[in-house]
Design a protein around this motif. Structure first.
Motif, PDB file in Angstrom:
ATOM      1  N   SER A  34      50.748 -84.417  29.283  1.00 43.70           N
ATOM      2  CA  SER A  34      51.622 -85.482  28.815  1.00 43.70           C
ATOM      3  C   SER A  34      53.042 -84.947  28.616  1.00 43.70           C
ATOM      4  N   LEU A  60      48.648 -88.750  30.929  1.00 41.60           N
ATOM      5  CA  LEU A  60      47.778 -89.832  30.474  1.00 41.60           C
ATOM      6  C   LEU A  60      48.565 -91.145  30.402  1.00 41.60           C
ATOM      7  N   ASN A 116      40.504 -90.273  30.095  1.00 49.39           N
ATOM      8  CA  ASN A 116      40.847 -89.240  29.118  1.00 49.39           C
ATOM      9  C   ASN A 116      39.912 -89.330  27.914  1.00 49.39           C
ATOM     10  N   MET A 241      41.039 -75.892  36.551  1.00 50.71           N
ATOM     11  CA  MET A 241      42.290 -76.583  36.227  1.00 50.71           C
ATOM     12  C   MET A 241      43.240 -75.587  35.589  1.00 50.71           C
ATOM     13  N   GLY A 243      46.838 -75.557  33.399  1.00 50.60           N
ATOM     14  CA  GLY A 243      47.834 -76.371  32.705  1.00 50.60           C
ATOM     15  C   GLY A 243      49.018 -75.540  32.263  1.00 50.60           C
TER      16      GLY A 243
HETATM   17  C1  LIG Z   1      51.703 -80.298  26.669  1.00 45.96           C
HETATM   18  C2  LIG Z   1      50.287 -80.674  27.036  1.00 45.96           C
HETATM   19  C3  LIG Z   1      49.975 -81.965  27.358  1.00 45.96           C
HETATM   20  C4  LIG Z   1      48.662 -82.321  27.716  1.00 45.96           C
HETATM   21  N1  LIG Z   1      48.396 -83.609  28.086  1.00 45.96           N
HETATM   22  C5  LIG Z   1      47.150 -83.924  28.512  1.00 45.96           C
HETATM   23  C6  LIG Z   1      46.870 -85.233  29.023  1.00 45.96           C
HETATM   24  O1  LIG Z   1      47.761 -86.096  29.133  1.00 45.96           O
HETATM   25  N2  LIG Z   1      45.598 -85.505  29.410  1.00 45.96           N
HETATM   26  C7  LIG Z   1      44.596 -84.554  29.339  1.00 45.96           C
HETATM   27  O2  LIG Z   1      43.452 -84.837  29.711  1.00 45.96           O
HETATM   28  N3  LIG Z   1      44.834 -83.316  28.884  1.00 45.96           N
HETATM   29  C8  LIG Z   1      46.081 -82.978  28.495  1.00 45.96           C
HETATM   30  N4  LIG Z   1      46.342 -81.693  28.088  1.00 45.96           N
HETATM   31  C9  LIG Z   1      45.271 -80.685  28.151  1.00 45.96           C
HETATM   32  C10 LIG Z   1      45.328 -79.912  29.473  1.00 45.96           C
HETATM   33  O3  LIG Z   1      45.045 -80.755  30.568  1.00 45.96           O
HETATM   34  C11 LIG Z   1      44.340 -78.726  29.478  1.00 45.96           C
HETATM   35  O4  LIG Z   1      43.019 -79.195  29.460  1.00 45.96           O
HETATM   36  C12 LIG Z   1      44.560 -77.769  28.301  1.00 45.96           C
HETATM   37  O5  LIG Z   1      45.935 -77.524  28.089  1.00 45.96           O
HETATM   38  C13 LIG Z   1      43.849 -76.431  28.512  1.00 45.96           C
HETATM   39  O6  LIG Z   1      44.238 -75.835  29.709  1.00 45.96           O
HETATM   40  P1  LIG Z   1      45.405 -74.698  29.826  1.00 45.96           P
HETATM   41  O7  LIG Z   1      45.020 -73.576  28.899  1.00 45.96           O
HETATM   42  O8  LIG Z   1      45.366 -74.319  31.281  1.00 45.96           O
HETATM   43  O9  LIG Z   1      46.682 -75.328  29.411  1.00 45.96           O
HETATM   44  C14 LIG Z   1      47.639 -81.341  27.719  1.00 45.96           C
HETATM   45  C15 LIG Z   1      47.959 -80.022  27.363  1.00 45.96           C
HETATM   46  C16 LIG Z   1      49.266 -79.678  27.043  1.00 45.96           C
HETATM   47  C17 LIG Z   1      49.565 -78.239  26.694  1.00 45.96           C
END
Ligand SMILES: Cc1cc2nc3c(=O)[nH]c(=O)nc-3n(C[C@H](O)[C@H](O)[C@H](O)COP(=O)(O)O)c2cc1C
Length: 343
Positions: A34, A60, A116, A241, A243
């Motif tokens: 997001s 989202l 979500n 995935m 992020g």
């Molecule tokens: C800034 C931010 C925004 C996120 N927004 C969403 C979102 O809109 N929908 C979602 O399913 N997960 C969201 N997540 C979770 C990520 O998709 C991911 O599952 C989570 O950050 C863990 O992965 P990572 O360690 O690779 O970041 C968000 C994470 C972050 C850090």
């Protein structure tokens, strides 16, 4: 290209999986974030990683706002053809509204719709959406049934480990979702209560993989190519995935994809990094009102120059720049030679 590779990387071939009829190749997914993964950012990631991002997911998108015909929210569903295959992620709790919004996503050309079930933000969970669905699987079931009646494209769910330490029910929720027709399951191995603290539980992700027949995509704390391959090998998940690691280092996908073929890529040069930041800012300028473009540009630019040794001054200047045009001028003026890559 270097010859020193982790043992597990040798002989590993690129992998792919399918979500219904949608092929995800390679099996690397840009995680939904997001405030970040808008069309401009997704396009940048695709361009910096040619052929190395199998699927991108939108930020989202609120079905309540879509129901009110909010123009900005509707704009969040737009994408460029080069981003495909693309999954549009919806959040909400009302099955009929979810289905109507999913139908809209399908009509706009989305390849996949994702539900979500992980957002921890109170403004989302208070209304029954996001991670609240982890503790109300009966509502999620109704949503999935409504999607199944409505969609011809595949739909998926993105779960957290559970609501809190006492209710780590991702395995049960994944089984239910599969039974209701979800064609893939993504799992972020943290509970809602953990937010982003602690570490993601990949053992739980592996248990979800063992519990369902549809593809499982693991999420959480993947920060390097070697780490991504280790997670794939240890857990048997179909996809990974990424992020947060892609924020400072959006080139991570090409590095993982290369390592899957036994190759170790050199990191981007400082000049490549600066050019990528400038390209992203130019795209944000095209797509957003000036103030919003400036906000997003500042956040991302500062993260992306973090890896430049000696980049602190540039970062400070970028933060102070009053317009995106001024930011681009700063980047152009910054002689790439002045920075050494610390990566
Ligand atoms: C800034 C931010 C925004 C996120 N927004 C969403 C979102 O809109 N929908 C979602 O399913 N997960 C969201 N997540 C979770 C990520 O998709 C991911 O599952 C989570 O950050 C863990 O992965 P990572 O360690 O690779 O970041 C968000 C994470 C972050 C850090």
């Amino acid at each position: 290209m270097h010859e020193h590779l982790p043992a597990q990387a040798r002989g590993v071939t690129p992998r792919r999986f399918a979500i219904g009829g949608v092929t995800v190749a390679p099996n690397l997914v840009l995680a939904p974030m997001s405030g970040i993964t808008d069309s401009a950012y997704r396009t940048l990631v695709k361009e910096l990683n040619p052929g190395a991002v199998g699927l991108v997911v939108t930020e989202l998108v609120s079905v309540e706002a879509l129901t009110r015909r909010n123009v900005r929210t509707r704009g969040m569903m737009r994408f460029r053809p080069l981003e495909r295959p693309i999954s549009i992620q919806l959040f909400g709790a009302d099955p009929e509204r979810m289905a109507a919004s999913a139908r809209l996503a399908e009509d706009l050309g989305a390849d996949v719709v994702d539900v979500n079930c992980g957002c921890p933000a109170p403004k989302v969970t208070r209304k029954g959406g996001g991670a609240d669905l982890m503790r109300r699987p009966a509502v999620l079931r109704e949503i999935l049934q409504a999607l199944r009646r409505t969609l011809t494209i595949p739909f998926t769910v993105k779960l957290r480990a559970g609501w809190d330490a006492g209710s780590r029910n991702a395995v049960e929720v994944a089984r239910m979702a599969e039974g209701e027709g979800a064609q893939a399951i993504a799992v972020h191995g943290r509970t809602r209560a953990q937010l982003y603290s602690g570490t993601a539980d990949w053992e739980l992700v592996a248990r979800v993989k063992q519990a369902v027949a549809v593809p499982v995509i693991g999420s959480g704390d993947v920060t390097t190519a070697a780490g991504a391959l280790a997670r794939l090998a240890e857990t048997g998940v179909d996809g990974i995935m990424v992020g947060r690691a892609a924020l400072a280092h959006p080139w991570i996908f090409r590095e993982v994809e290369a390592l899957q073929r036994g190759l170790s890529l050199a990191p981007p040069t400082p000049a490549e990094r600066l050019a990528a930041v400038a390209a992203l800012i130019a795209r944000l300028e095209e797509e957003l009102p000036p103030k919003a473009a400036l906000g997003r540009s500042r956040g991302l630019a500062c993260r992306m120059v973090k890896h430049l040794r000696g980049g602190a001054e540039l970062r400070a200047a970028l933060t102070r720049a009053p317009t995106t045009a001024a930011m681009r001028e700063l980047l152009a003026a910054s002689s790439a030679l002045a920075y050494e890559s610390a990566a």
